[in-house]
Write an enzyme that holds these catalytic residues in place. Structure first.
Site, PDB file in Angstrom:
ATOM      1  N   ASN A  11       0.861  -1.182   0.000  1.00 54.59           N
ATOM      2  CA  ASN A  11       0.000   0.000   0.000  1.00 54.59           C
ATOM      3  C   ASN A  11       0.898   1.233   0.000  1.00 54.59           C
ATOM      4  O   ASN A  11       1.515   1.552   1.011  1.00 54.59           O
ATOM      5  CB  ASN A  11      -0.884  -0.051   1.258  1.00 54.59           C
ATOM      6  CG  ASN A  11      -1.704   1.215   1.442  1.00 54.59           C
ATOM      7  OD1 ASN A  11      -1.804   2.045   0.530  1.00 54.59           O
ATOM      8  ND2 ASN A  11      -2.283   1.370   2.627  1.00 54.59           N
ATOM      9  N   TRP A  12       0.965   1.902  -1.144  1.00 51.60           N
ATOM     10  CA  TRP A  12       1.873   3.041  -1.267  1.00 51.60           C
ATOM     11  C   TRP A  12       1.303   4.296  -0.602  1.00 51.60           C
ATOM     12  O   TRP A  12       1.999   5.298  -0.482  1.00 51.60           O
ATOM     13  CB  TRP A  12       2.173   3.330  -2.733  1.00 51.60           C
ATOM     14  CG  TRP A  12       2.864   2.208  -3.467  1.00 51.60           C
ATOM     15  CD1 TRP A  12       3.329   1.026  -2.919  1.00 51.60           C
ATOM     16  CD2 TRP A  12       3.200   2.154  -4.858  1.00 51.60           C
ATOM     17  NE1 TRP A  12       3.912   0.262  -3.891  1.00 51.60           N
ATOM     18  CE2 TRP A  12       3.849   0.915  -5.100  1.00 51.60           C
ATOM     19  CE3 TRP A  12       3.000   3.025  -5.926  1.00 51.60           C
ATOM     20  CZ2 TRP A  12       4.305   0.544  -6.367  1.00 51.60           C
ATOM     21  CZ3 TRP A  12       3.457   2.653  -7.193  1.00 51.60           C
ATOM     22  CH2 TRP A  12       4.105   1.428  -7.406  1.00 51.60           C
ATOM     23  N   LYS A  13       0.050   4.298  -0.245  1.00 51.35           N
ATOM     24  CA  LYS A  13      -0.607   5.475   0.346  1.00 51.35           C
ATOM     25  C   LYS A  13      -0.393   6.691  -0.573  1.00 51.35           C
ATOM     26  O   LYS A  13      -0.361   6.526  -1.786  1.00 51.35           O
ATOM     27  CB  LYS A  13      -0.091   5.702   1.771  1.00 51.35           C
ATOM     28  CG  LYS A  13      -0.172   4.403   2.601  1.00 51.35           C
ATOM     29  CD  LYS A  13       0.028   4.592   4.062  1.00 51.35           C
ATOM     30  CE  LYS A  13      -0.077   3.225   4.750  1.00 51.35           C
ATOM     31  NZ  LYS A  13      -0.028   3.305   6.190  1.00 51.35           N
ATOM     32  N   HIS A  98      -9.454   1.054   4.800  1.00 53.69           N
ATOM     33  CA  HIS A  98      -8.181   1.180   5.511  1.00 53.69           C
ATOM     34  C   HIS A  98      -8.389   2.064   6.752  1.00 53.69           C
ATOM     35  O   HIS A  98      -9.198   2.993   6.718  1.00 53.69           O
ATOM     36  CB  HIS A  98      -7.126   1.785   4.579  1.00 53.69           C
ATOM     37  CG  HIS A  98      -5.758   1.758   5.173  1.00 53.69           C
ATOM     38  ND1 HIS A  98      -5.320   2.705   6.069  1.00 53.69           N
ATOM     39  CD2 HIS A  98      -4.741   0.864   5.039  1.00 53.69           C
ATOM     40  CE1 HIS A  98      -4.085   2.402   6.449  1.00 53.69           C
ATOM     41  NE2 HIS A  98      -3.716   1.288   5.840  1.00 53.69           N
ATOM     42  N   GLU A 100      -6.805   4.445   7.865  1.00 55.79           N
ATOM     43  CA  GLU A 100      -6.650   5.887   7.613  1.00 55.79           C
ATOM     44  C   GLU A 100      -7.910   6.464   6.980  1.00 55.79           C
ATOM     45  O   GLU A 100      -8.267   7.621   7.218  1.00 55.79           O
ATOM     46  CB  GLU A 100      -5.410   6.122   6.725  1.00 55.79           C
ATOM     47  CG  GLU A 100      -4.126   5.913   7.533  1.00 55.79           C
ATOM     48  CD  GLU A 100      -2.950   5.391   6.739  1.00 55.79           C
ATOM     49  OE1 GLU A 100      -2.937   5.497   5.502  1.00 55.79           O
ATOM     50  OE2 GLU A 100      -2.020   4.847   7.378  1.00 55.79           O
ATOM     51  N   GLU A 169      -5.252  -5.186  10.524  1.00 48.61           N
ATOM     52  CA  GLU A 169      -4.184  -4.224  10.781  1.00 48.61           C
ATOM     53  C   GLU A 169      -4.474  -3.494  12.087  1.00 48.61           C
ATOM     54  O   GLU A 169      -5.275  -2.557  12.116  1.00 48.61           O
ATOM     55  CB  GLU A 169      -4.113  -3.191   9.657  1.00 48.61           C
ATOM     56  CG  GLU A 169      -3.884  -3.778   8.285  1.00 48.61           C
ATOM     57  CD  GLU A 169      -3.353  -2.733   7.305  1.00 48.61           C
ATOM     58  OE1 GLU A 169      -2.228  -2.873   6.865  1.00 48.61           O
ATOM     59  OE2 GLU A 169      -4.088  -1.767   7.029  1.00 48.61           O
ATOM     60  N   GLY A 175       2.557   2.029  10.716  1.00 46.12           N
ATOM     61  CA  GLY A 175       3.506   3.130  10.563  1.00 46.12           C
ATOM     62  C   GLY A 175       4.216   3.515  11.849  1.00 46.12           C
ATOM     63  O   GLY A 175       4.855   4.561  11.922  1.00 46.12           O
ATOM     64  N   SER A 215       3.604  -2.426  10.182  1.00 51.52           N
ATOM     65  CA  SER A 215       5.058  -2.482  10.372  1.00 51.52           C
ATOM     66  C   SER A 215       5.689  -3.807   9.945  1.00 51.52           C
ATOM     67  O   SER A 215       6.637  -4.268  10.578  1.00 51.52           O
ATOM     68  CB  SER A 215       5.414  -2.128  11.819  1.00 51.52           C
ATOM     69  OG  SER A 215       4.967  -0.817  12.129  1.00 51.52           O
ATOM     70  N   GLY A 236       2.883  -1.234   4.260  1.00 56.88           N
ATOM     71  CA  GLY A 236       2.879   0.189   3.932  1.00 56.88           C
ATOM     72  C   GLY A 236       4.299   0.659   3.653  1.00 56.88           C
ATOM     73  O   GLY A 236       4.825   0.487   2.561  1.00 56.88           O
ATOM     74  N   GLY A 237       4.930   1.219   4.672  1.00 55.86           N
ATOM     75  CA  GLY A 237       6.259   1.833   4.544  1.00 55.86           C
ATOM     76  C   GLY A 237       7.264   0.978   3.783  1.00 55.86           C
ATOM     77  O   GLY A 237       7.958   1.484   2.888  1.00 55.86           O
TER      78      GLY A 237
END
Ligand code: PGA
Length: 252
Positions: A11-13, A98, A100, A169, A175, A215, A236-237
């Protein structure tokens, strides 16, 4: 050992929306072609079409996902894209709900249910995200919250067994560098699967992929994925660098 094929999704956000994303997609598509797991990347919607073209040119082994869709097919919803539009870019998947989206854009369980239905209607495979906040975990409400969030799309799980993917998640692990331990994650995954068996049937429960997210890195992926009920990862990251994302794919 289950017969569910593992899925690793990146997930590149709101990152890698330009040439950097295209370069990343090329590198990941090369790795996906050699992998024995399903690999999906989720770029910002502005580059869905370009990333889908790269995936196709490299043999179509890399899945492409939107990060969000609107629940309606069309209309006066400035700034939104529909499931059909995402599908039209060549994407085959979409993230839905998600944390977010829930936290910053006020998405409700009900809306997430409608989005899962809209995705299936447009022949997109939804990856529906669920998970508790730190406050909820500390109040011992983890499973209660996750099951409530799953119940919002249980009809869709049942209508199309194995098609909807769940991503667990924990919000406190996204993150933050604070990864759930394999035991903590496995406990929740097993609890969700048991809830599915009870509410939508053993068959659906056995077919549904439940990914872990929060993470995930090359160093912890193998251990998390060795757990019986963890069928993959939503990253993600660590999905923003080809080296670390491919490291996760290879670790599995
Ligand atoms: P993270 O994000 O890997 O950076 O924790 C996971 C996600 O939000 O899907």
């Amino acid at each position: 050992m289950s017969n569910r094929t593992p899925l690793i999704a990146g997930n590149w956000k709101m990152n890698a929306g330009g040439q950097d994303g295209l370069d990343l997609a090329k590198a990941v598509a090369g790795a996906a072609a050699k992998a024995s797991v399903t690999v999906v990347v989720s770029p910002p919607s502005i580059s869905l079409g370009a990333v889908a073209k790269i995936a196709e040119a490299q043999g179509g082994q890399l899945g492409v996902a939107a990060q969000n869709i609107h629940e309606k097919e069309s209309g006066a919803f400035t700034g939104e894209i529909s499931a059909g539009m995402a599908k039209g870019t060549g994407a085959g998947w979409t993230l839905v709900g998600h944390s977010e989206r829930r936290q910053y854009f006020g998405e409700s369980d009900e809306q997430v249910g409608l989005k899962v239905a809209a995705a299936l209607q447009a022949a997109l495979r939804p990856i529906a995200c669920i998970g508790e906040t730190l406050e909820e975990r500390e109040a011992n409400q983890t499973l209660e919250v996750c099951c409530r969030q799953v119940d919002a799309f249980s009809e869709q799980l049942k209508a199309d067994p194995g098609h909807v993917v769940i991503a667990y998640e924990p919000v406190w692990a996204i993150g933050t560098g604070k990864v759930a331990t394999p035991e903590q994650a496995q406990e929740v995954h097993a609890g969700i699967r048991a809830h599915l068996a009870k509410t939508v049937g053993e068959d659906v429960a056995a077919k549904t992929l439940i990914l872990y997210g929060g993470s995930v890195k090359p160093a912890n992926a193998a251990e998390l994925l060795s757990c019986a009920d963890i069928d993959g990862a939503l990253v993600g990251g660590a999905s923003l660098k080809a080296e670390s994302f491919i490291g996760i794919i290879e670790a599995v």
